[in-house]
Design an enzyme around this catalytic site. Structure first.
Site, mmCIF file in Angstrom:
data_model
loop_
_atom_site.group_PDB
_atom_site.id
_atom_site.type_symbol
_atom_site.label_atom_id
_atom_site.label_comp_id
_atom_site.label_asym_id
_atom_site.label_seq_id
_atom_site.Cartn_x
_atom_site.Cartn_y
_atom_site.Cartn_z
ATOM 1 N N GLY A 65 41.892 -4.374 -22.950
ATOM 2 C CA GLY A 65 42.568 -4.249 -21.663
ATOM 3 C C GLY A 65 41.609 -3.778 -20.604
ATOM 4 O O GLY A 65 40.432 -4.137 -20.612
ATOM 5 N N ASP A 103 34.439 -7.470 -30.315
ATOM 6 C CA ASP A 103 33.361 -8.192 -29.649
ATOM 7 C C ASP A 103 32.752 -7.263 -28.602
ATOM 8 O O ASP A 103 33.183 -6.115 -28.450
ATOM 9 C CB ASP A 103 33.890 -9.474 -28.996
ATOM 10 N N SER A 150 36.175 -13.366 -24.676
ATOM 11 C CA SER A 150 35.454 -12.647 -25.724
ATOM 12 C C SER A 150 34.080 -13.278 -25.900
ATOM 13 O O SER A 150 33.900 -14.462 -25.651
ATOM 14 C CB SER A 150 36.222 -12.706 -27.055
ATOM 15 N N THR A 190 39.284 -9.854 -24.687
ATOM 16 C CA THR A 190 38.736 -9.049 -25.780
ATOM 17 C C THR A 190 39.233 -9.613 -27.104
ATOM 18 O O THR A 190 40.282 -10.233 -27.167
ATOM 19 C CB THR A 190 39.182 -7.574 -25.651
ATOM 20 N N ASP A 200 37.572 -18.039 -27.477
ATOM 21 C CA ASP A 200 38.196 -17.363 -26.343
ATOM 22 C C ASP A 200 37.140 -17.038 -25.306
ATOM 23 O O ASP A 200 36.147 -16.378 -25.615
ATOM 24 C CB ASP A 200 38.897 -16.076 -26.811
ATOM 25 N N LYS A 257 33.500 -1.320 -27.534
ATOM 26 C CA LYS A 257 34.961 -1.302 -27.483
ATOM 27 C C LYS A 257 35.582 -0.505 -28.628
ATOM 28 O O LYS A 257 36.796 -0.409 -28.726
ATOM 29 C CB LYS A 257 35.501 -2.737 -27.502
ATOM 30 N N SER A 275 42.812 -11.097 -25.999
ATOM 31 C CA SER A 275 42.980 -12.510 -25.670
ATOM 32 C C SER A 275 42.500 -13.429 -26.787
ATOM 33 O O SER A 275 42.923 -14.572 -26.886
ATOM 34 C CB SER A 275 42.229 -12.838 -24.368
ATOM 35 N N ARG A 317 31.868 -8.327 -25.165
ATOM 36 C CA ARG A 317 31.845 -8.900 -23.812
ATOM 37 C C ARG A 317 32.834 -8.173 -22.911
ATOM 38 O O ARG A 317 34.012 -8.065 -23.233
ATOM 39 C CB ARG A 317 32.174 -10.391 -23.839
#
Length: 239
Positions: free
Chosen positions: A85, A55, A174, A39, A171, A71, A134, A57
């Site tokens: 998480g 984001d 994400s 994330t 990343d 999110k 991340s 995803r």
């Protein structure tokens, strides 16, 4: 003389099972692994309030389970939090409007005029800007190089979007789109899919035009399998 009474155990970590776990590991029992989550969530303070972003995803290990999940979670008219998480945990926790630090679960709680960030096993911190997840390092590089006090609303939204895009493009956990939430005194704006940095632009040069619900079969190969202990008629004749 005060009569003795049972006192409930205090909260915290218990290491009582560590010797047992060590013994089981020595006997060959594999220790359960963990699944990496992904994330990018950010938040910053601007002149009139706060801006937060995320984001969209959602992953299940190496699988993209949802390309456009939410999110940024509502908690109160002027309180939102971004979850990074385990998605089920973040949604369950924000549904009951309680801040907790759960395994593989961290959240950013954004309140009007302040950003409170809470890491696992740490007390909340008040910061002018924060990133988690991340993709947080990529996003933080954007904030550290471009953030300044007294940002306007438009500057805040642009900087948050740029930070989220940095996580999306750097990343693997994400991806997809950019969600933004702007909180000011007496007003909250949730800009769902504010930016779509990953549009589908690929067009096949071969000009494929498949009929909906139908895919061409290019080749077929059938292999007969023989169950263990099974004897075919051909085998019996050879014997």
């Amino acid at each position: 003389m005060v009569a003795s009474m049972d006192v409930p155990a205090k909260g915290g970590f218990s290491f009582d099972l560590c010797p047992r776990n060590g013994m089981l590991e020595k006997k060959g029992l594999k220790v359960p692994g963990f699944r990496k989550t992904g994330t990018t969530i950010v938040g910053l303070v601007f002149a009139d309030g706060v801006v937060l972003g995320a984001d969209t995803r959602a992953t299940e290990g190496p699988i993209v389970a949802d390309k456009n999940c939410e999110k940024i979670h509502y908690m109160a008219p002027n309180i939102y939090c971004c979850g990074a998480g385990t998605a089920a945990d973040t949604e369950a926790v924000t549904d009951i409007k309680v801040m907790l630090a759960l395994p593989l679960f961290s959240v950013e709680l954004i309140v009007l005029d302040h950003i409170y960030t809470r890491f696992i096993h740490m007390v909340p911190q008040t910061l002018p800007f924060a990133t988690m997840g991340s993709g947080s390092l990529a996003a933080m590089s954007v904030f550290e190089s471009k953030y300044k006090e007294g940002l306007t609303r438009e500057e805040g939204i642009q900087l948050v979007s740029e930070a989220i895009c940095a996580g999306i493009f750097n990343d693997l956990g994400s991806g997809s789109n950019v969600d933004v939430c702007v909180i000011t005194k007496g007003k909250t704006e949730y800009l769902r899919n504010h930016q779509l940095p990953n549009p589908t632009t690929y067009v096949s040069s071969k000009g494929y035009n498949f009929v909906q619900g139908q895919t061409e079969v290019l080749s077929t190969k059938i292999t007969s399998l023989k169950m263990k202990g099974e004897v075919t008629i051909g085998d019996a004749m050879e014997e």
